[in-house]
Design a protein around this motif. Structure first.
Motif, PDB file in Angstrom:
ATOM      1  N   LEU A 175      -2.640  54.205  21.562  1.00 51.74           N
ATOM      2  CA  LEU A 175      -2.210  54.962  20.396  1.00 51.74           C
ATOM      3  C   LEU A 175      -3.400  55.743  19.868  1.00 51.74           C
ATOM      4  CD1 LEU A 175      -0.319  52.007  18.686  1.00 51.74           C
ATOM      5  CD2 LEU A 175       0.728  53.869  20.001  1.00 51.74           C
ATOM      6  N   ALA A 176      -3.234  57.039  19.669  1.00 50.76           N
ATOM      7  CA  ALA A 176      -4.369  57.889  19.290  1.00 50.76           C
ATOM      8  C   ALA A 176      -3.989  58.806  18.130  1.00 50.76           C
ATOM      9  CB  ALA A 176      -4.821  58.717  20.493  1.00 50.76           C
ATOM     10  N   ASP A 177      -4.774  58.712  17.045  1.00 46.00           N
ATOM     11  CA  ASP A 177      -4.531  59.524  15.850  1.00 46.00           C
ATOM     12  C   ASP A 177      -5.529  60.680  15.838  1.00 46.00           C
ATOM     13  OD1 ASP A 177      -3.646  60.456  13.451  1.00 46.00           O
ATOM     14  OD2 ASP A 177      -4.083  58.638  12.305  1.00 46.00           O
ATOM     15  N   GLU A 178      -5.069  61.866  16.212  1.00 46.65           N
ATOM     16  CA  GLU A 178      -5.927  63.066  16.298  1.00 46.65           C
ATOM     17  C   GLU A 178      -7.207  62.749  17.086  1.00 46.65           C
ATOM     18  OE1 GLU A 178      -5.090  66.009  15.300  1.00 46.65           O
ATOM     19  OE2 GLU A 178      -3.705  65.860  13.609  1.00 46.65           O
ATOM     20  N   PRO A 179      -7.100  62.305  18.345  1.00 46.75           N
ATOM     21  CA  PRO A 179      -8.280  61.824  19.069  1.00 46.75           C
ATOM     22  C   PRO A 179      -9.318  62.897  19.381  1.00 46.75           C
ATOM     23  CG  PRO A 179      -6.427  62.040  20.573  1.00 46.75           C
ATOM     24  CD  PRO A 179      -5.892  62.264  19.183  1.00 46.75           C
ATOM     25  N   THR A 180      -8.936  64.165  19.298  1.00 48.83           N
ATOM     26  CA  THR A 180      -9.884  65.234  19.631  1.00 48.83           C
ATOM     27  C   THR A 180     -10.418  65.934  18.387  1.00 48.83           C
ATOM     28  OG1 THR A 180      -8.054  66.799  19.880  1.00 48.83           O
ATOM     29  CG2 THR A 180      -8.783  65.656  21.863  1.00 48.83           C
ATOM     30  N   GLY A 181     -10.124  65.374  17.208  1.00 45.78           N
ATOM     31  CA  GLY A 181     -10.466  66.038  15.950  1.00 45.78           C
ATOM     32  C   GLY A 181     -11.944  66.359  15.788  1.00 45.78           C
ATOM     33  N   ALA A 182     -12.832  65.458  16.262  1.00 41.33           N
ATOM     34  CA  ALA A 182     -14.276  65.662  16.068  1.00 41.33           C
ATOM     35  C   ALA A 182     -14.950  66.274  17.291  1.00 41.33           C
ATOM     36  CB  ALA A 182     -14.928  64.319  15.740  1.00 41.33           C
ATOM     37  N   LEU A 183     -14.150  66.712  18.257  1.00 41.45           N
ATOM     38  CA  LEU A 183     -14.710  67.147  19.535  1.00 41.45           C
ATOM     39  C   LEU A 183     -14.608  68.658  19.721  1.00 41.45           C
ATOM     40  CD1 LEU A 183     -13.058  64.385  21.770  1.00 41.45           C
ATOM     41  CD2 LEU A 183     -15.297  64.314  20.661  1.00 41.45           C
ATOM     42  N   ASP A 184     -15.567  69.229  20.457  1.00 44.28           N
ATOM     43  CA  ASP A 184     -15.441  70.643  20.822  1.00 44.28           C
ATOM     44  C   ASP A 184     -14.324  70.769  21.858  1.00 44.28           C
ATOM     45  OD1 ASP A 184     -16.571  70.635  23.679  1.00 44.28           O
ATOM     46  OD2 ASP A 184     -18.192  69.696  22.563  1.00 44.28           O
ATOM     47  N   SER A 185     -13.865  71.988  22.106  1.00 41.40           N
ATOM     48  CA  SER A 185     -12.662  72.170  22.930  1.00 41.40           C
ATOM     49  C   SER A 185     -12.838  71.647  24.349  1.00 41.40           C
ATOM     50  CB  SER A 185     -12.238  73.644  22.947  1.00 41.40           C
ATOM     51  OG  SER A 185     -13.289  74.442  23.439  1.00 41.40           O
ATOM     52  N   THR A 186     -14.025  71.824  24.943  1.00 41.04           N
ATOM     53  CA  THR A 186     -14.242  71.363  26.318  1.00 41.04           C
ATOM     54  C   THR A 186     -14.185  69.848  26.395  1.00 41.04           C
ATOM     55  OG1 THR A 186     -15.647  73.274  26.735  1.00 41.04           O
ATOM     56  CG2 THR A 186     -15.813  71.449  28.292  1.00 41.04           C
ATOM     57  N   THR A 187     -14.885  69.169  25.461  1.00 42.19           N
ATOM     58  CA  THR A 187     -14.891  67.704  25.447  1.00 42.19           C
ATOM     59  C   THR A 187     -13.507  67.174  25.108  1.00 42.19           C
ATOM     60  OG1 THR A 187     -17.171  67.820  24.654  1.00 42.19           O
ATOM     61  CG2 THR A 187     -16.088  65.686  24.527  1.00 42.19           C
ATOM     62  N   GLY A 188     -12.818  67.851  24.180  1.00 46.68           N
ATOM     63  CA  GLY A 188     -11.455  67.445  23.813  1.00 46.68           C
ATOM     64  C   GLY A 188     -10.513  67.473  25.005  1.00 46.68           C
ATOM     65  N   GLU A 189     -10.605  68.521  25.793  1.00 46.99           N
ATOM     66  CA  GLU A 189      -9.762  68.619  26.994  1.00 46.99           C
ATOM     67  C   GLU A 189     -10.098  67.502  27.981  1.00 46.99           C
ATOM     68  OE1 GLU A 189      -7.260  71.168  27.794  1.00 46.99           O
ATOM     69  OE2 GLU A 189      -7.406  71.295  25.624  1.00 46.99           O
ATOM     70  N   ALA A 190     -11.377  67.157  28.093  1.00 50.24           N
ATOM     71  CA  ALA A 190     -11.800  66.088  29.006  1.00 50.24           C
ATOM     72  C   ALA A 190     -11.223  64.741  28.563  1.00 50.24           C
ATOM     73  CB  ALA A 190     -13.324  66.018  29.072  1.00 50.24           C
ATOM     74  N   VAL A 191     -11.218  64.509  27.250  1.00 47.38           N
ATOM     75  CA  VAL A 191     -10.659  63.263  26.711  1.00 47.38           C
ATOM     76  C   VAL A 191      -9.153  63.198  26.974  1.00 47.38           C
ATOM     77  CG1 VAL A 191     -10.055  62.127  24.526  1.00 47.38           C
ATOM     78  CG2 VAL A 191     -12.421  62.806  24.980  1.00 47.38           C
TER      79      VAL A 191
END
Length: 254
Positions: A175-191
């Motif tokens: 379960l993930a609540d806005e898991p990419t909120g603190a990440l830049d777009s490249t890292t967010g996509e990787a996650v």
């Protein structure tokens, strides 16, 4: 696995006619109203909706962090509301990985210690738990953070450590609540690619997001408004999701 094949399997998560009411009398707020939702093995579900629509409440109920006012939440067929506090804690350690918006890392523990703690609490040896923690950090592309403390990490690094902690072991539900909120777009996509890979390996995942391009990683998108599920669509691509999200946002404004 196709959506049809997934739906033939027993759900990992089933919210059964769930309602959550906060407060009483004039201060009463209906955070969720009669939500019925199943998430099957191998399925990645994104939850979207305006602020205050009940998205985070949905996640806290699914993770056993709160209890519904009516209805029930089942994880792998077990009704969470019937469990003792000890049994519920076991289910949350063994079966559920939760990525919080505010990370919830323990400041006095290193990244590897934060990640391995749930496994050690479950009886795994410190050495074996650390091995799993290092593998999870490697999967997120941050093995160099193993012996660093949260205060010595950026927000994005803390977020990736929190995600590694949610993925350690054989978690069947993430379960993930806005898991990419603190990440830049490249890292967010990787996650998101890591979450997608976990689902492809048989886990179930539910993610709250306000970004249609992130929801495009999911198999299915659920839209909430005023605590109700108002729409559900099988994810095709980011473009169609943007159209759908825009349409739902227009409904909210009307």
């Amino acid at each position: 696995m196709s959506h049809t094949d997934q739906s033939r399997q027993a759900p990992v998560l089933h919210l059964e006619d769930v309602t959550r009411v906060h407060g009483q009398g004039a201060a009463e707020v209906q955070a969720l109203r009669g939500v019925d939702l199943k998430v099957h093995p191998g399925e990645f579900v994104a939850v979207m909706g305006p602020s205050g629509s009940g998205k985070s409440t949905l996640l806290t109920l699914a993770g056993g962090l709160d209890t519904p006012t009516t209805g029930q939440v089942l994880v792998e067929g077990v009704a969470l509301g019937t469990l003792s506090r000890k049994k519920l804690a076991q289910v949350r350690r063994r079966s559920i990985g939760y990525v919080f918006q505010d990370y919830n890392l323990i400041p006095a523990l290193t990244a590897a210690e934060n990640i391995s703690l749930p496994r050690e609490l479950d009886g795994l040896s410190a050495r074996a738990a650390r091995r799993e923690a290092l593998a999870a950090l490697e999967e997120l592309g941050i093995p160099e953070l193993a012996d660093r403390f949260p205060d010595d990490m950026s927000g994005g690094q803390q977020q990736r450590v929190a995600i590694a902690r949610a993925l350690i072991g054989e978690r069947r539900l993430v379960l993930a609540d806005e898991p990419t909120g603190a990440l830049d777009s490249t890292t967010g996509e990787a996650v998101l690619a890591v979450l997608r890979a976990r689902c492809d390996a048989g886990a179930a995942a539910m993610m709250v997001t306000h970004e249609a391009r992130h929801a495009a990683w999911a198999d299915r998108v659920v839209f909430l408004r005023d605590g109700r599920m108002v729409d559900e669509s099988v994810s095709q691509d980011a473009a169609s999701l943007l159209v759908s999200a825009a349409a739902n946002s227009r409904k909210v404004d009307e």
